[in-house]
Design an enzyme around this catalytic site. Structure first.
Site, PDB file in Angstrom:
ATOM      1  N   LYS A   1       0.838  -1.205   0.000  1.00  0.00           N
ATOM      2  CA  LYS A   1       0.000   0.000   0.000  1.00  0.00           C
ATOM      3  C   LYS A   1       0.873   1.256   0.000  1.00  0.00           C
ATOM      4  O   LYS A   1       0.544   2.247  -0.640  1.00  0.00           O
ATOM      5  CB  LYS A   1      -0.936  -0.004   1.215  1.00  0.00           C
ATOM      6  CG  LYS A   1      -2.153  -0.890   0.987  1.00  0.00           C
ATOM      7  CD  LYS A   1      -2.898  -1.203   2.249  1.00  0.00           C
ATOM      8  CE  LYS A   1      -3.901  -2.320   1.995  1.00  0.00           C
ATOM      9  NZ  LYS A   1      -4.295  -3.048   3.197  1.00  0.00           N
TER      10      LYS A   1
ATOM     11  N   ASP B   1     -11.899   2.135   3.213  1.00  0.00           N
ATOM     12  CA  ASP B   1     -12.198   0.705   3.080  1.00  0.00           C
ATOM     13  C   ASP B   1     -13.692   0.466   2.836  1.00  0.00           C
ATOM     14  O   ASP B   1     -14.093  -0.621   2.427  1.00  0.00           O
ATOM     15  CB  ASP B   1     -11.833  -0.026   4.387  1.00  0.00           C
ATOM     16  CG  ASP B   1     -10.499  -0.745   4.321  1.00  0.00           C
ATOM     17  OD1 ASP B   1     -10.146  -1.224   3.230  1.00  0.00           O
ATOM     18  OD2 ASP B   1      -9.839  -0.836   5.364  1.00  0.00           O
TER      19      ASP B   1
ATOM     20  N   GLN C   1      -5.675  -2.123   9.246  1.00  0.00           N
ATOM     21  CA  GLN C   1      -5.509  -3.452   8.648  1.00  0.00           C
ATOM     22  C   GLN C   1      -6.188  -4.515   9.523  1.00  0.00           C
ATOM     23  O   GLN C   1      -5.963  -4.568  10.732  1.00  0.00           O
ATOM     24  CB  GLN C   1      -4.010  -3.756   8.488  1.00  0.00           C
ATOM     25  CG  GLN C   1      -3.702  -5.031   7.741  1.00  0.00           C
ATOM     26  CD  GLN C   1      -4.098  -4.998   6.270  1.00  0.00           C
ATOM     27  OE1 GLN C   1      -4.005  -3.968   5.612  1.00  0.00           O
ATOM     28  NE2 GLN C   1      -4.556  -6.120   5.756  1.00  0.00           N
TER      29      GLN C   1
HETATM   30  N1  GUN Z   1      -7.538  -7.390   5.498  1.00  0.00           N
HETATM   31  C1  GUN Z   1      -7.776  -8.117   4.393  1.00  0.00           C
HETATM   32  N2  GUN Z   1      -8.323  -7.362   3.433  1.00  0.00           N
HETATM   33  C2  GUN Z   1      -8.440  -6.128   3.950  1.00  0.00           C
HETATM   34  C3  GUN Z   1      -8.925  -4.898   3.426  1.00  0.00           C
HETATM   35  O1  GUN Z   1      -9.387  -4.789   2.295  1.00  0.00           O
HETATM   36  N3  GUN Z   1      -8.858  -3.838   4.278  1.00  0.00           N
HETATM   37  C4  GUN Z   1      -8.387  -3.932   5.548  1.00  0.00           C
HETATM   38  N4  GUN Z   1      -8.395  -2.851   6.296  1.00  0.00           N
HETATM   39  N5  GUN Z   1      -7.934  -5.050   6.045  1.00  0.00           N
HETATM   40  C5  GUN Z   1      -7.951  -6.138   5.249  1.00  0.00           C
END
Ligand code: GUN
Length: 281
Positions: free
Chosen positions: A49, A116, A93
């Site tokens: 990211k 998200d 996350q």
């Molecule tokens: N863990 C797995 N996929 C995601 C996601 O798309 N966003 C977040 N914040 N955590 C994750």
């Protein structure tokens, strides 16, 4: 033989457009990523990211907090970031380490910074067809379908998996695109037959080898959202790719399919958030 949907190439195009739009803003978009604990898979995601942010010309901050972080400390950080003018998007996350209350943390994120699309406010907006943000993975899938000229309207769309992150919002986006949506899950008795009836089949279960050729209709579009490791430790999806390719019209590989698009959509959402905060339409 199916056409392979190239998520990597498509994601690069999305990011290029995002970068161009970001450059036109008065202030560059900012994304904060919070990682609690040291799950190796999560660490890999967070690192990629950061790279995506660099590619898009975004400002980014990363918080790698220790496993012992308390709920109070995590909430305090989220609230501090909510108040920061240079931060447009906040991503915590998931999953969080045991003992931390995920729901309370997601609820604490300012909905206008919820890139998200996990906050109940944004989930509600999505459900009524007025999304502020596109949930990243399902949004990435819709972008893929659009780019390959696949219109869900009038099609039978079968979604395997009912998670809040993928299955449910995926079904919602397909429904809003006028698909006839069937959701299948661990308690669905006739999952194989339902999958085999799909014009568009999306698998988001996390079970290697789940989708075999007999579950794929001739000419179906097969989207594999899963990221599993097989016995040899190799990254793979739910779909038996080779045999499903024999019957599908379009298919996504793992890796190189949905994954890069999910990340690109996060960048797109951060841009949307920045425009929202800078009052640009
Ligand atoms: N863990 C797995 N996929 C995601 C996601 O798309 N966003 C977040 N914040 N955590 C994750």
């Amino acid at each position: 033989m199916a056409t392979r949907i190239d998520g990597t190439a498509l994601a690069a195009k999305v990011k290029q457009t995002v970068r161009a739009e970001a450059e036109a803003l008065a202030r560059r978009p900012g994304l904060a990523v919070i990682l609690v604990g040291d799950d190796p898979a999560s660490r890999v995601y967070v690192t990629s990211k950061r790279r995506d942010c660099e590619e898009c010309g975004f400002y980014s901050e990363e918080y790698a907090l220790p496993e012992e972080t308390t709920q109070g400390e995590l909430l305090a950080l989220v609230r501090e970031l909510n108040g920061r003018e240079d931060i447009d998007g906040i991503l915590v996350q998931l999953p969080l380490p045991w003992g931390l209350d995920e729901k309370e943390v997601l609820l604490a994120i300012d909905p206008a910074k919820d890139v998200d699309c996990f906050h109940p406010f944004n989930v509600g907006k999505l459900t009524i067809g007025e999304p502020v943000f596109q949930p990243c993975t399902p949004g990435g899938v819709m972008e893929m379908l659009r780019k390959y000229g696949i219109d869900p309207a009038g099609k039978r769309c079968v979604v395997l998996g009912r998670s809040n992150i993928v299955g449910k919002p995926m079904a919602m986006l397909l429904l809003h695109a006028d698909g006839t949506v069937v959701m299948c899950h661990s308690k669905t008795p006739d999952l194989k037959e339902l999958a085999a009836s799909a014009d568009i089949l999306v698998s988001a279960v996390g079970k290697t080898g789940l989708v075999t050729a007999d579950m794929v209709k001739e000419g179906a579009v097969v989207i594999d959202v899963a990221m599993n490791r097989n016995d040899a430790g190799k990254l793979c999806g739910d779909v038996c790719f080779e045999e499903a390719s024999e019957k599908a019209s379009y298919i996504t590989p793992v890796p190189g399919g949905v994954g890069p698009m999910t990340r690109a959509m996060l960048m797109k959402n951060t841009l949307t958030a920045a425009k929202l905060h800078q009052d640009v339409n």
